[in-house]
Motif scaffolding. Structure first.
Motif, mmCIF file in Angstrom:
data_model
loop_
_atom_site.group_PDB
_atom_site.id
_atom_site.type_symbol
_atom_site.label_atom_id
_atom_site.label_comp_id
_atom_site.label_asym_id
_atom_site.label_seq_id
_atom_site.Cartn_x
_atom_site.Cartn_y
_atom_site.Cartn_z
ATOM 1 N N ILE A 95 0.841 -1.186 0.000
ATOM 2 C CA ILE A 95 0.000 0.000 0.000
ATOM 3 C C ILE A 95 0.880 1.242 0.000
ATOM 4 C CG2 ILE A 95 -1.716 1.293 1.309
ATOM 5 C CD1 ILE A 95 -2.122 -1.879 2.440
ATOM 6 N N CYS A 96 0.678 2.091 -0.981
ATOM 7 C CA CYS A 96 1.482 3.316 -1.067
ATOM 8 C C CYS A 96 0.863 4.373 -0.174
ATOM 9 C CB CYS A 96 1.551 3.825 -2.504
ATOM 10 S SG CYS A 96 2.501 5.360 -2.638
ATOM 11 N N ALA A 101 -2.258 3.876 -3.734
ATOM 12 C CA ALA A 101 -2.314 2.709 -4.614
ATOM 13 C C ALA A 101 -2.218 1.420 -3.802
ATOM 14 C CB ALA A 101 -1.174 2.773 -5.625
ATOM 15 N N LEU A 103 -1.310 -2.551 -4.330
ATOM 16 C CA LEU A 103 -0.815 -3.628 -5.182
ATOM 17 C C LEU A 103 -0.994 -4.945 -4.458
ATOM 18 C CD1 LEU A 103 2.625 -2.527 -6.704
ATOM 19 C CD2 LEU A 103 0.466 -2.908 -7.874
ATOM 20 N N CYS A 136 5.402 3.779 -3.438
ATOM 21 C CA CYS A 136 5.507 3.011 -4.668
ATOM 22 C C CYS A 136 6.549 3.624 -5.594
ATOM 23 C CB CYS A 136 4.155 2.942 -5.363
ATOM 24 S SG CYS A 136 3.624 4.498 -6.086
ATOM 25 N N HIS B 121 8.653 -4.965 -6.629
ATOM 26 C CA HIS B 121 7.579 -4.090 -7.100
ATOM 27 C C HIS B 121 7.988 -2.621 -7.075
ATOM 28 C CE1 HIS B 121 5.396 -7.803 -6.137
ATOM 29 N NE2 HIS B 121 4.511 -7.394 -7.011
ATOM 30 N N GLY B 122 9.256 -2.361 -6.836
ATOM 31 C CA GLY B 122 9.706 -0.971 -6.822
ATOM 32 C C GLY B 122 9.234 -0.180 -5.618
ATOM 33 N N PHE B 123 8.844 -0.872 -4.574
ATOM 34 C CA PHE B 123 8.364 -0.197 -3.366
ATOM 35 C C PHE B 123 9.495 0.062 -2.381
ATOM 36 C CE2 PHE B 123 3.918 0.385 -1.914
ATOM 37 C CZ PHE B 123 3.287 0.260 -3.131
ATOM 38 N N HIS B 124 9.295 1.115 -1.606
ATOM 39 C CA HIS B 124 10.176 1.386 -0.480
ATOM 40 C C HIS B 124 9.342 1.262 0.788
ATOM 41 C CE1 HIS B 124 13.213 3.191 2.014
ATOM 42 N NE2 HIS B 124 12.368 4.139 2.393
#
Lengths: 142, 142
Positions: A95-96, A101, A103, A136, B121-124
């Motif tokens: 969760i961003c 967002a 995912l 994200c 997923h390119g998440f931080h």
DNA sequence: CTCCAATTGAAAATGATTGTCAATTTAAGC
DNA sequence: GCTTAAATTGACAATCATTTTCAATTGGAG
């Protein structure tokens, strides 16, 4: 469509009735893609069907959860969200916190480690919830 | 006690004041062990200090969360619960759906896999929540 | 078609949380 | 210690999502 029949079957087995409203709400839910709150779905349905009340949407979403077509979830906020679920395969969420967002992901390795933790504590896992909050790719690391 | 000083320092840096009520609520919170809802803490405090209002307990818990002494959590129900947190080490939860017991655990392997998922997923990741629901050793597998 | 039970929609009730406001308390400056 | 401005308190009201109520309507078995 099979999903719609699954819902009708569920209603039958519970002695409940198929109604025009329930069909409309089910359609809207299936088309929506998931992670909607009651309010979001209600507002969307109201555009095409102004007569359908909030309470009916709410009650139908609970029925969908009972039938196995939907699953209720709580993320950071206070609203209940419903997502489509195919019935068996479980997934977790990224969760961003910047753009909101959501995912989905699955990771068998993590699930296995969860079982290990449970064993260590004498637990028998029935379900779990894993949510990773962060930023994200679009929103950048900070 | 260091915790209490940490809270006073936090209040100072925010331009807020130390009060008798806040000290009482902090004491009760620290003694309680954690995972309390606002209401549970309020009811407990009321036994010794009938004058302290619900709103004050609620506001103080939010301050405690801000100071890093407490962390707010939502489990299945709708209530917000606050638990003590030492500041750095994160832990997750095993929750018995039969008796309501809440066990804490840490697992570095799982955390590492979470980072892997995020990378994919390119998440931080900024934080996460992992809850395992099931039946504890006492309550048996079913 | 008839009839009973389920359903609907509007509105009210609920439950947790948060805001309001007058009275009180804190603590900083004298 | 006293004064004073600002923060805090507690009782109560407001809010927000959710759930229930209830009279009117509808579904579907017989």
């Amino acid at each position: 469509m099979e999903r719609k029949q699954q819902f009708r079957d569920y209603l039958l087995t519970q002695g409940l009735k198929s109604t025009r409203q329930r069909e409309i709400i089910l359609d809207a839910f299936l088309q929506s893609g998931g992670h909607l709150s009651t309010e979001e779905l209600y507002l969307q349905i109201r555009q095409q069907h102004p007569g359908i009340g909030y309470a009916t949407v709410h009650r139908t979403l609970k029925l969908l959860a009972g039938s196995g077509l939907a699953e209720s979830r709580h993320f950071g906020d206070r609203q209940t969200r419903y997502e489509q679920c195919s019935g068996e395969d479980h997934h977790d969420h990224l969760i961003c916190t910047a753009c909101g967002a959501i995912l989905e992901f699955e990771d068998g390795d993590i699930e296995r480690l969860q079982q290990r933790v449970a064993r260590q504590h004498g637990f028998h896992i029935l379900s779990h919830r894993l949510e990773l909050y962060g930023r994200c790719a679009k929103c950048g690391p900070e």
